[in-house]
Write a protein that holds these residues in place. Structure first.
Motif: not given
Length: 527
Positions: A308-322
């Motif tokens: 349960r959160v109020q917002a999300w951060l996604v994507g930093s340091g991720m690649g197509p294989g993750d």
């Protein structure tokens, strides 16, 4: 808040005064402001006024007239003035006033080019008054050759652009070379949008706005810039009975086996920017590193739905294989909550998003996004027209798009635009973008239903997502600048930027409470 306008908006605002026969008054106000800006700049630099050599490069329109009238005023202060007429015509009254003041006049031609280029290169001040806001395209013919010669020669002591550097588009900031970079741009009536977007900002130097009486006729701005006073008013302040959940909980899906540090830096940015709690989802090894670096963060290997959160951060340091992390990123976007989507998440998200989704690409990532959406665009094209590129991306994705760069631009699908240039070139360091994503994520988590402060600042509460992104970019930039200044202007790391955020926050909050006495009616300096 600094408001910027297109050239068309400014010319339309001038029309009532022109119809009333006040065109000459507008020109005199502009000329006085330009002359005063030059005098103040010379004094600031400890340079003499009497006997200083001034060369004004003029076109045939009103911009050239502004430059000639200003040069006449400078001649009255004992400066030695020369006008280089780059076209067949010149503003008649302004040229007459310049000659009456004792100014010398030369017409630019191929045979006079070497001599005039040498004279301009050796001048104490060069005034660029060749092209104004109505011009399209760059310098041509002998005028272009003169600019090229000046660029190749030793730079003049001080280059001052009259309204905007010749060759810079007032609306978009696109530049058609050659363009003579200015140390100071004195612009009239209002800041021009092209001066606050790259590459136009590269050529503008410091921008000073001179009021000339059209201000009440200006419409809604084309572009806005938050200043430190705005930051103090817009940054959230927890009430007395706040607790960690009411302060805003941010979920972070970031990092991978290849880039575990991105998750740590995103978490540090979020914690520094006031999130009440940070929940991290990611690989166990990365979660262990996060725990060691940020023991305040609650780590889990569960799903988005479990948190349960109020917002999300996604994507930093991720690649197509993750694949597992990318699935979490897509689930976060599908939740409908505010999102900041960075780096590796950008290629994995749906084409059509929503305004509460803030995309944070750099120029290369934005080019790839536009190409994927059918607008085949390369990185060079994005960098040559940053404002057009970010506008197009927001329109195609229906998301809020923040383009990182020396000047950070933010565009909303409502066509609401912000430009921030608060930082230092030392911010261009690995991990800096991860900290920025954390800062924006924390601000998204904290906004909740408290949008009154945006309304009070003249920002539509329904369109506050772009303002939050700009707020994060400004805070991040100020933190980086402060951290570098603490090291005598030296280099900084991403971790140091995160450490400097609370201090930067505190300073703008304090400044907002005491006001800015240096603002006055004679004009406004943008940087």
């Amino acid at each position: 808040m600094i408001s910027a306008y297109t050239g068309t908006q400014v010319r339309t605002a001038e029309e009532p005064l022109l119809a009333a026969g006040l065109g000459g008054v507008l020109m005199q106000r502009a000329a006085h402001g330009l002359a005063a800006g030059i005098i103040n700049e010379l004094r600031t630099r400890g340079r003499r006024l009497y006997g200083a050599r001034v060369v004004v490069l003029t076109g045939k329109g009103n911009n050239g007239g502004d430059g000639l009238f200003a040069a006449a005023l400078l001649a009255g202060r004992g400066m030695r003035t020369t006008a280089v007429l780059t076209s067949d015509g010149a503003h008649t009254d302004a040229l007459a006033a310049f000659e009456r003041a004792g100014g010398r006049v030369h017409r630019l031609a191929p045979e006079t080019l070497p001599k005039l280029a040498a004279e301009a290169a050796g001048a104490d001040v060069v005034i660029d008054a060749v092209m104004g806001t109505g011009a399209r395209g760059g310098l041509r013919g002998s005028a272009a050759d003169l600019a090229t010669a000046l660029l190749a020669a030793h730079r003049p002591g001080l280059v001052v652009a009259c309204d905007l550097p010749s060759g810079v588009d007032a609306d978009t900031g696109e530049a058609a070379g050659p363009v003579l970079p200015a140390d100071l741009t004195v612009t009239f009536g209002a800041a021009k949008a092209g001066l606050l977007a790259d590459p136009g900002a590269d050529y503008a130097g410091r921008v000073q706005v001179v009021p000339i009486g059209i201000e009440k006729y200006l419409p809604m701005p084309s572009l806005r810039r938050l200043d430190p006073e705005d930051l103090g008013a817009l940054l959230p302040s927890p009430p007395r009975r706040a607790h960690k959940y009411s302060r805003g909980v941010l979920g972070i899906v970031a990092g991978s086996a290849d880039y575990p540090g991105a998750a740590v830096l995103a978490c540090r940015g979020a914690l520094a920017a006031g999130a009440g709690m940070v929940r991290y989802l990611g690989p166990p090894a990365v979660a262990d590193l996060v725990r060691q670096s940020c023991p305040e963060v609650v780590c889990s290997t569960g799903s988005v739905a479990d948190n349960r959160v109020q917002a999300w951060l996604v994507g930093s340091g991720m690649g197509p294989g993750d694949h597992e992390q990318l699935k979490r990123a897509r689930d976060a976007v599908a939740s409908g909550l505010p999102i900041v989507a960075d780096a590796g998440a950008l290629p994995a998200l749906p084409d059509i998003l929503a305004p509460q989704v803030v995309l944070t690409p750099h120029a290369g990532e934005l080019a790839a996004l536009l190409t994927r959406l059918g607008a085949d665009t390369g990185r060079e094209a994005v960098e040559a027209g940053t404002l057009a590129a970010v506008r197009r991306a927001a329109g195609l994705t229906e998301a809020t798009v923040l383009l990182k760069g020396a000047t950070t631009l933010v565009a909303s699908p409502f066509q609401d635009f912000y430009s921030q240039s608060d930082g230092t070139p030392w911010l261009a360091t690995a991990g800096s973008g991860d900290v920025l994503a954390g800062v924006i994520g924390a601000l998204l988590a904290q906004v909740g239903s408290d949008v009154g402060r945006f309304r009070d600042a003249g920002i539509d509460p329904d369109e506050h997502w772009a303002a939050i992104a700009a707020l994060g970019a400004a805070l991040h930039g100020l933190a980086g600048r402060s951290a570098s200044e603490a090291r005598w202007g030296g280099p900084i790391t991403a971790g140091v930027i995160a450490d400097a955020i609370p201090d930067a926050w505190g300073k703008v909050s304090m400044l907002s409470s005491v006001g800015f006495p240096e603002r006055h009616s004679r004009g406004q300096r943008l940087r």
